[in-house]
Design a protein around this motif. Structure first.
Motif, PDB file in Angstrom:
ATOM      1  N   LEU A  91     -11.435   1.066  -1.343  1.00  0.00           N
ATOM      2  CA  LEU A  91     -10.368   0.069  -1.227  1.00  0.00           C
ATOM      3  C   LEU A  91      -8.998   0.746  -1.227  1.00  0.00           C
ATOM      4  O   LEU A  91      -8.129   0.410  -0.420  1.00  0.00           O
ATOM      5  N   VAL A  92      -8.814   1.684  -2.153  1.00  0.00           N
ATOM      6  CA  VAL A  92      -7.534   2.401  -2.179  1.00  0.00           C
ATOM      7  C   VAL A  92      -7.333   3.162  -0.885  1.00  0.00           C
ATOM      8  O   VAL A  92      -6.238   3.216  -0.325  1.00  0.00           O
ATOM      9  N   LEU A  95      -6.172   0.828   1.702  1.00  0.00           N
ATOM     10  CA  LEU A  95      -4.761   0.490   1.519  1.00  0.00           C
ATOM     11  C   LEU A  95      -3.854   1.613   2.000  1.00  0.00           C
ATOM     12  O   LEU A  95      -2.945   1.404   2.809  1.00  0.00           O
ATOM     13  N   THR A  96      -4.113   2.823   1.502  1.00  0.00           N
ATOM     14  CA  THR A  96      -3.251   3.937   1.903  1.00  0.00           C
ATOM     15  C   THR A  96      -3.419   4.225   3.391  1.00  0.00           C
ATOM     16  O   THR A  96      -2.462   4.553   4.080  1.00  0.00           O
ATOM     17  N   HIS A  98      -4.207   2.022   5.695  1.00  0.00           N
ATOM     18  CA  HIS A  98      -3.502   0.980   6.446  1.00  0.00           C
ATOM     19  C   HIS A  98      -2.012   1.304   6.518  1.00  0.00           C
ATOM     20  O   HIS A  98      -1.408   1.258   7.590  1.00  0.00           O
ATOM     21  N   LEU A  99      -1.432   1.624   5.357  1.00  0.00           N
ATOM     22  CA  LEU A  99       0.000   1.929   5.344  1.00  0.00           C
ATOM     23  C   LEU A  99       0.311   3.108   6.260  1.00  0.00           C
ATOM     24  O   LEU A  99       1.258   3.078   7.040  1.00  0.00           O
TER      25      LEU A  99
END
Lengths: 311, 290, 405
Positions: A91-92, A95-96, A98-99
């Motif tokens: 998940l992290v 997130l990273t 995606h950014l």
């Protein structure tokens, strides 16, 4: 012929702890397999998908801390904690990823951003009492408790990581030949061309990131169970990120056996120099630096690249 | 929280900011000309600090005079490193270039560790605790001198780049490599020059810092991480960006530390770094990927 | 090499079994393991520890070794744990493989957490040097022995001494400011201080955490100035002490005294070397020798001769740990881990270099352990409190910066 060789190697690996009595040899091999494992995790994103991350300790740390905390605070078996850690890391990673990918970060910028994320986690964990702060976490000893991922005999850990490594290798071998694998290679070689062919680079990179993060986190759990101890610098520190990426780079990024080859070479080198290095601090890291520099110039595709260059 | 304390903190931030700017300048020069992010920048600063410390303790040379040794020395070392280590990977994929400087940093940092041990050293000079009083504010003299030195070197470098033929050639090689080669500018030598100048800057920063900062193998990294943030903030390759960015970061860090917990400020810096990278991923020079 | 040693011992054992009673061969050597950070960030302390142990072992061997074992000599196996816990674990493995009868070390609390864990797993008696974290001896381990004071005990006793100073010298101090590094050591100590200072009539008017690697502590020192403190109590690491004192001098921040807990600066000669006169009057509650111990002068001189280093408590504690082991070996009567563990548990040593007798409670901790309060005076470090051990009169309150040359 190759099958015979591989079979012999496998048999050797399986039998070794039963034949060799030295805890030290078994321990060294265990670490070699461990670094091959997390190195392969990095390899999925860095080698196969071509996105070099300088902050993979982030996922390693998430895996280690998640399973350790689940056990210490909730009595949950680290086998389950391991899965939770992998999911959390994925998940992290998403997130990273995606950014980073959404905003078009590549190359050096992506590498640095991952480093920054890892550092943020490191500083945050260092200052958070509940997770042990700068002191870290000690896994309470339960003696021989296989259900709790603890073994009285260190050799059991050897077999666990060997099993994990074999399973991962088989998985990555399949990935290589799968459609996702080809897409990853296409994105690595030329992102624009891949997009023109109808591949979605953003999605491919994101999937690679999630897989890579999950695998690295599994390694994190193994580490903390093996050493019964973890602290923020060991888990999230930049030195650890370097240790993780060094093996696949040396062995050959983007190849199946690169991480293991690199790990074996560095492991043997470490043992060979340990005898020489009595009084000098950091000599083995100095050696790593030198190896990295030499490898980049003379082995830009790793040792495997060298082997494949035969006419 | 009195005005005196705020003013002192602000002044300290500005002074330290000047030093950050000098470190960032070297980094941005190297990036601007060669598109390489030099991970070994901090290591060079650290080596200059040890050289200064060694000179001071063994031969009694004052750190500020030692600049005469460390600045040319830094230039030569930078030039040499560029020829030996960087030039071979200039055409290679970008991640290999990064790995090269990373390997260099690892090597140099641990060489220092092996040679000098991890023990932090402090250099005490006659004026280490001297202050210059401006109203109610006491400014530490070595920090003030470091600030002045940083500004001076920045001005000199800017003049060099703007006014001299060599400086203009350097800028040409940075902006348009092939065009510069076509008009006869020896581009490879320009790269070595850039690396040499960037290293000289960071060596100067290191020497200037010794009178008020302790020397240890990791000390370069402390400064360089901030310098990275400054460079990214100001725009990779931009001089005024490095200068203003350095001052800004110095002030924010100092005033922030007054109100916030130390480590929160650290996280803040990294977050800032990420945000800026996300917002302006390619810096002022457009697409930076060969 | 390991297998050869084992082979020889097996042969010796077999031979011994075949020989009746009093003619049984005594071991010529007793193998002691040592794990210290000889490289890495803690190399300075680790090497001091190694030197202290070496000095003691040489002395013991020169005086005839272990009498109860027929004059068996102590042989050291020294391994470098590189200041890293995973390497420390690996050193314990190797020591166990080599068959050591006990392990000494490892100086740092972080390392001790893992070495004691391994020692417990492998059932090898482990006598610690320094390693102050309280939790080390709160895990119910049977093979861990620590004779020196813990972090909590040190903080409590330092507060007690501060209270004694305030009373004895009618200082009227009320305002305390705590400066601590924001890691576990700093925070835990600051928490303890915050609880205990009111018991001696002092208020904690400010608590200032700082980043352990901060390049500048000017803000923190400015906050100290704003707090108008009577006493500043740092609990932080050595480089920060240096920065704090220098910045206080530069900004002319005058307080009644700077008194650290396990700070190391006020009780380390290298601090005096680093900051010169600025170190004067700094107080520290820390490990120290007993100035009244008859042998101490001789031991310090011997160390200085052998290693050209002045006194440092890091080597003292390591030195003492060997003598604790020696005493236990004499009572154990055999180089056997279990018997040694039993003997260690029953230790009662009064002839020590420490300002306290050595015994171990059922958790392996010495309940009599004590820190002393030292002050830097004219380039020398002297014990100033408690009076039973004091060598010099404390200078409190300390002179303002302007008045110092």
């Amino acid at each position: 012929m190759r099958e015979l060789g591989a079979g012999a190697a496998l048999a050797g690996a399986l039998l070794l702890p039963l034949v060799v009595r030295s805890e030290h040899v078994v321990g060294t091999l265990t670490l070699i397999f461990f670094f091959a494992f997390v190195g392969q995790g990095w390899n999925i994103l860095g080698g196969y998908a071509g996105q070099f991350s300088f902050g993979h300790a982030l996922f390693f740390g998430i895996g280690a801390y998640t399973s350790a905390l689940a056990f210490i605070k909730g009595g949950i078996s680290p086998w389950l904690g391991m899965v939770a850690g992998a999911v959390l890391a994925a998940l992290v990673g998403l997130l990273t990823g995606h950014l980073s990918f959404r905003y078009g970060l590549r190359g050096a910028y992506f590498a640095l951003v991952m480093l920054a994320f890892a550092e943020i986690f490191r500083v945050a964990v260092t200052n958070w009492e509940w997770v042990g702060a700068s002191f870290g976490l000690l896994v309470p000893l339960r003696g021989h408790a296989p259900a709790l991922f603890q073994f009285a005999d260190k050799r059991a850990y050897y077999y666990v990581i060997l099993g994990m490594l074999l399973a991962l290798t088989a998985g990555v071998a399949r990935l290589e030949r799968s459609r996702l694998g080809y897409e990853m290679a296409a994105v690595r070689e030329n992102e624009a061309a891949a997009a023109a062919l109808g591949i979605n680079p953003y999605r491919v990179k994101l999937v690679a990131m999630a897989l890579s993060a999950a695998v690295t986190a599994l390694g994190g759990t193994f580490y903390v169970q093996y050493f019964s101890y973890v602290d923020p610098t060991i888990a999230f520190g930049p030195a650890h990120s370097v240790e993780i990426l060094l093996r696949p780079i040396l062995g050959g990024a983007g190849t199946l056996w690169g991480p293991l080859l690199g790990s074996a070479l560095l492991g043997l080198l470490g043992e060979a120099t340990r005898g020489l290095v009595r009084a000098h601090a950091g000599l083995h890291l100095m050696l790593y630096g030198l190896i990295l520099m030499v490898a980049v110039v003379f082995l830009p595709r790793g040792v495997i690249g060298l082997l494949h260059r035969r006419p | 929280m009195t005005v005196e304390i705020l003013a002192t903190s602000l002044a300290n931030g500005v002074m330290l900011g000047g030093l950050y700017a000098l470190v960032a300048l070297g980094l941005t020069l190297i990036f601007g000309v060669m598109r390489i992010i030099n991970f070994a920048h901090g290591s060079l600063m650290m080596l200059a600090m040890y050289a200064t410390f060694g000179l001071a303790t063994r031969t009694g040379v004052d750190p500020y005079l030692a600049l005469g040794v460390t600045v040319p020395g830094g230039f030569l070392v930078g030039w040499g490193l560029q020829r030996l280590a960087i030039a071979p990977v200039l055409g290679a994929p970008e991640h290999n270039q990064l790995l090269m400087t990373l390997g260099l940093a690892l090597f140099l940092d641990n060489l220092a560790l092996a040679l000098f041990t991890a023990d932090p050293r402090t250099l005490l000079t006659a004026y280490s605790a001297s202050t210059v009083a401006i109203g109610p504010v006491r400014l530490n003299l070595p920090r003030l001198l470091a600030f002045a030195g940083a500004l001076g070197i920045t001005a000199a470098l800017a003049a060099f780049l703007k006014l001299t033929v060599l400086g203009r050639a350097l800028r040409a090689a940075a902006e348009e490599r092939d065009g510069a080669a076509l008009v006869g500018i020896p581009v490879r030598r320009m790269y070595a020059l850039a690396f040499g100048l960037g290293s000289a800057c960071v060596a100067a920063a290191g020497t200037l810092a010794v009178p008020f900062f302790y020397v240890s193998p990791e000390v370069g990294n402390t400064f360089v991480i901030t310098a990275f943030v400054v460079v990214v903030l100001g725009g990779l390759g931009s001089f005024p960006g490095a200068l203003l960015g350095g001052l800004a970061v110095g002030v924010v860090e100092s005033l922030g530390g007054l109100f916030l917990h130390g480590s929160l400020a650290q996280i803040g810096i990294f977050l800032l770094f990420i945000l800026v990278l996300l917002a302006r991923p390619t810096g002022l020079l457009g697409a930076a990927h060969a | 090499m390991t297998s050869r040693r084992r082979f020889l011992r097996t042969v010796a054992a077999a031979a011994a079994l075949g020989v009746p009673g009093t003619l049984r061969a005594q071991p010529r050597e007793v193998l002691i393991g040592e794990t210290h950070p000889l490289t890495g960030p803690l190399a300075r302390e680790g090497n001091l520890g190694r030197q202290g142990i070496e000095l003691a072992v040489n002395e013991i061997n020169a005086a005839g070794g272990i009498q109860a074992l027929g004059g068996a000599r102590l042989r050291l196996m020294v391994l470098d744990n590189e200041s890293k816990p995973p390497v420390a674990i690996s050193t314990m493995e190797r020591l166990k493989d080599a068959g050591v009868v006990a392990v000494l070390g490892p100086y740092a609390s972080g390392l001790a957490f893992v070495t004691t864990q391994e020692a417990e797993k492998y059932r090898i008696p482990h006598v610690l040097d320094v390693a102050i974290a309280d939790q080390i001896t709160e895990r119910g381990f049977k093979y861990t022995f620590r004779f020196s004071p813990t972090a909590g005990v040190g903080a409590a006793q330092t507060v007690e001494y501060l209270g004694g100073l305030v009373k004895d010298f009618q200082l009227g101090w009320k305002r305390a400011v705590l400066v601590h590094e924001d890691g576990l050591f700093g925070k835990a100590t600051a928490d303890t201080l915050q609880k205990l200072l009111p018991t001696i009539g002092m208020d904690v008017v400010d608590r200032i955490p700082h980043n352990a690697q901060a390049p500048s502590l000017t803000n923190e020192v400015l906050k100290i100035k704003a707090a108008r403190a009577d006493v500043v109590i740092p609990s932080t690491y050595y480089p920060a002490h240096s920065l704090i004192i220098r910045t206080m001098a530069e900004q002319r921040v005058d307080v009644g005294a700077v008194l650290s807990v396990y700070g190391g600066a006020g009780s380390q000669y290298r601090f005096i070397k680093d900051v010169g006169r600025l170190a004067d009057f700094m107080l520290d509650g820390n490990h120290w020798f007993n100035p009244r111990a008859p042998r101490i002068r001789g031991v310090i001189a011997a160390f200085e001769r052998a290693y050209q280093q002045p006194f440092a408590y890091e080597w003292l504690l390591a030195y003492q740990s060997v003598w604790v082991l020696k005493d236990a070996l004499e009572r154990a009567g055999a180089p056997d881990r279990e018997r040694l563990r039993e003997a260690l548990a029953r230790t009662h040593l009064t002839d020590t270099l420490m300002p306290y007798p050595i015994a171990f409670d059922d958790k392996g901790q010495n309940p009599h352990a004590r820190v002393l309060l030292m002050q830097v005076q004219g380039g020398r470090i002297a014990v100033v409190y408690p009076p039973a051990f004091a060598e010099a009169r404390p200078v409190v309150p300390v002179p303002p910066w302007e008045k110092r040359s």
